[in-house]
Scaffold this motif. Sequence first.
Motif, short mmCIF file in Angstrom:
data_model
loop_
_atom_site.label_atom_id
_atom_site.label_comp_id
_atom_site.label_asym_id
_atom_site.label_seq_id
_atom_site.Cartn_x
_atom_site.Cartn_y
_atom_site.Cartn_z
N GLY A 78 7.48 -6.89 4.78
CA GLY A 78 7.31 -6.36 3.43
C GLY A 78 5.89 -6.40 2.92
O GLY A 78 5.57 -5.75 1.92
N LYS A 79 5.01 -7.14 3.58
CA LYS A 79 3.64 -7.31 3.07
C LYS A 79 2.85 -6.00 3.04
O LYS A 79 2.08 -5.77 2.10
CB LYS A 79 2.90 -8.35 3.93
CG LYS A 79 1.58 -8.83 3.33
CD LYS A 79 1.79 -9.65 2.07
CE LYS A 79 0.47 -10.04 1.41
NZ LYS A 79 -0.35 -10.96 2.21
N PRO A 80 2.99 -5.10 4.04
CA PRO A 80 2.24 -3.83 3.97
C PRO A 80 2.50 -3.05 2.69
O PRO A 80 1.58 -2.47 2.11
CB PRO A 80 2.71 -3.08 5.22
CG PRO A 80 3.04 -4.16 6.19
CD PRO A 80 3.67 -5.23 5.35
N GLU A 81 3.74 -3.01 2.22
CA GLU A 81 4.05 -2.26 1.00
C GLU A 81 3.36 -2.89 -0.20
O GLU A 81 2.91 -2.18 -1.11
CB GLU A 81 5.56 -2.21 0.79
CG GLU A 81 6.01 -1.24 -0.28
CD GLU A 81 5.62 0.20 0.00
OE1 GLU A 81 5.25 0.91 -0.96
OE2 GLU A 81 5.67 0.62 1.19
N TRP A 82 3.25 -4.20 -0.20
CA TRP A 82 2.53 -4.89 -1.28
C TRP A 82 1.06 -4.50 -1.26
O TRP A 82 0.46 -4.26 -2.31
CB TRP A 82 2.70 -6.40 -1.09
CG TRP A 82 1.99 -7.23 -2.13
CD1 TRP A 82 2.46 -7.59 -3.36
CD2 TRP A 82 0.69 -7.81 -2.02
NE1 TRP A 82 1.54 -8.36 -4.02
CE2 TRP A 82 0.43 -8.52 -3.22
CE3 TRP A 82 -0.28 -7.82 -1.02
CZ2 TRP A 82 -0.76 -9.22 -3.45
CZ3 TRP A 82 -1.46 -8.52 -1.23
CH2 TRP A 82 -1.70 -9.20 -2.43
N VAL A 83 0.47 -4.42 -0.06
CA VAL A 83 -0.94 -4.01 0.07
C VAL A 83 -1.13 -2.60 -0.46
O VAL A 83 -2.09 -2.32 -1.19
CB VAL A 83 -1.40 -4.11 1.54
CG1 VAL A 83 -2.80 -3.50 1.71
CG2 VAL A 83 -1.40 -5.56 2.02
N ILE A 84 -0.23 -1.71 -0.12
CA ILE A 84 -0.33 -0.32 -0.60
C ILE A 84 -0.28 -0.29 -2.12
O ILE A 84 -1.00 0.47 -2.78
CB ILE A 84 0.80 0.53 0.02
CG1 ILE A 84 0.58 0.69 1.52
CG2 ILE A 84 0.88 1.90 -0.66
CD1 ILE A 84 1.75 1.30 2.26
N ALA A 116 -5.77 -0.10 -7.56
CA ALA A 116 -7.23 0.02 -7.51
C ALA A 116 -7.68 1.46 -7.72
O ALA A 116 -8.70 1.73 -8.37
CB ALA A 116 -7.77 -0.51 -6.18
N ALA A 117 -6.91 2.41 -7.19
CA ALA A 117 -7.28 3.83 -7.32
C ALA A 117 -7.03 4.34 -8.72
O ALA A 117 -7.69 5.29 -9.18
CB ALA A 117 -6.49 4.65 -6.31
N LYS A 174 0.63 5.38 5.71
CA LYS A 174 1.35 5.52 4.44
C LYS A 174 0.41 5.86 3.29
O LYS A 174 0.78 6.59 2.36
CB LYS A 174 2.12 4.23 4.15
CG LYS A 174 3.32 4.04 5.07
CD LYS A 174 4.05 2.74 4.79
CE LYS A 174 5.24 2.59 5.73
NZ LYS A 174 5.94 1.30 5.55
N LEU A 175 -0.83 5.35 3.35
CA LEU A 175 -1.81 5.73 2.33
C LEU A 175 -2.12 7.22 2.40
O LEU A 175 -2.30 7.88 1.37
CB LEU A 175 -3.09 4.91 2.52
CG LEU A 175 -3.02 3.44 2.12
CD1 LEU A 175 -4.31 2.73 2.49
CD2 LEU A 175 -2.74 3.30 0.62
N ALA A 176 -2.18 7.75 3.62
CA ALA A 176 -2.42 9.18 3.79
C ALA A 176 -1.30 10.00 3.14
O ALA A 176 -1.53 11.06 2.54
CB ALA A 176 -2.55 9.53 5.27
N GLU A 177 -0.07 9.49 3.24
CA GLU A 177 1.06 10.17 2.62
C GLU A 177 1.02 10.05 1.10
O GLU A 177 1.20 11.03 0.38
CB GLU A 177 2.37 9.58 3.16
CG GLU A 177 2.61 9.83 4.64
CD GLU A 177 3.85 9.09 5.14
OE1 GLU A 177 4.42 8.29 4.37
OE2 GLU A 177 4.24 9.30 6.31
#
Length: 417
Positions: A296-302, A308-309, A342-345
């Motif tokens: 689950g950590k990647p989704e938190w990073v996103i 930030a954006a 996922k960031l690209a999406e």
Amino acid sequence: MTSRSVVFVGLGYIGLPTAVVMANHGLQVTGVDIKQENVERINRGEVTIVETGLEEQLKRAVESGNLKATTQMPHADVYIIAVPTPFKENYEGDLSYIMGVAESIAPQLQGDELIILESTSPPTTTRKLSEKVLELRPDLVADGTENPENKPVLYFAYCPERILPGKAMEELITNSRIIGGQTPRATEIATEIYGAFCTGELAPTDDVTAEMAKLAENSFRDVNIAFANELSLISDKLGIDVWELINLTNKHPRVNILQPGPGVGGHCIAVDPWFIVSADRENSNLIRTAREVNDGKPEWVIGKVEDAAGSASAPVIAALGLAFKPDIDDLRESPAMDITAKLAERFSHGTVLAVEPNVKELPAKLQGFENVEFAEYNDAIERADVVLLLVDHQEFKTVAATALAGKQVVDTKGIWR
């Protein structure tokens, strides 16, 4: 020194370094791989992976005549299998690669050969491998079974690797090794093979215990990383610097908390715990929960990148690092790779600058995105509105604070604190 000939099946991140080390310790090794291009490069002494010290040792192994590569399965006294073992959608192990190798080996067998499985595998995989081989060769029999017809005998063992990418050439020799023979004689022969180059302890056991030991090693690490990652989530909510927290906590003489990150990757730690869970779902609650925390950590990073954006109409995001750990080119099960995709999406209206200093081109997984560019890290940082550090490669540790001035920074490794 053993005089047995060895075929090593699978010349990837584990197979190639191991085959090279064996050859440079006097064993006659034939490496088998399905990729003709890789075989040709290896036979020219050219490395196909990034691994410190491998290139020099590969050239020496090839020039000595002790190592050659081929796409065809030859006969040998010992077969060592190091092919992928991914998991299926239900997290059960996909043994198709292993069984495919069994089909290739079976026609070559004459009796008295030892077949060693090195691939990280669910419990009882070695047993399934032996059953597959004997199904294909009913004229042979496994050691330790009844043999009233006096058929030629085969031996089977499970001997997992336990090396750190980037230090493989050293640790293949110095680390201890588990030797899990299906029978005492299989363990004895396997010990002879690994004893030709291993200076670490060669610990004998049976095949199923050896399989479980490998999974337990990586599950232990996964659980401990999950604790650190969970602390990072809690600390973020409380406004605490998690790296300072861990540093202070580790001053206790009996505490050693690991470092958090964007998730857990690689073919071992991100996969192996699920093999234990699938083997006994009732009693693997802690191991499963740790996997869920780390997954689950990647989704938190996103989410942190989205914060930030802000409301930028066309943000430029620099994703620094695609490998699953520092200073290697291994992208398998990499959370950094998944996060970048996922960031690209999510930011189809913006641009994602993918940075990985250890590979030469944009990985295939990212090539389908029109808004993803493969970039050099200094250029990516200069162009970016948001700088996302995913992997603590040496190159990134030298980035000056002035280069990050005016940028929104998401540092998942804490190296720019």
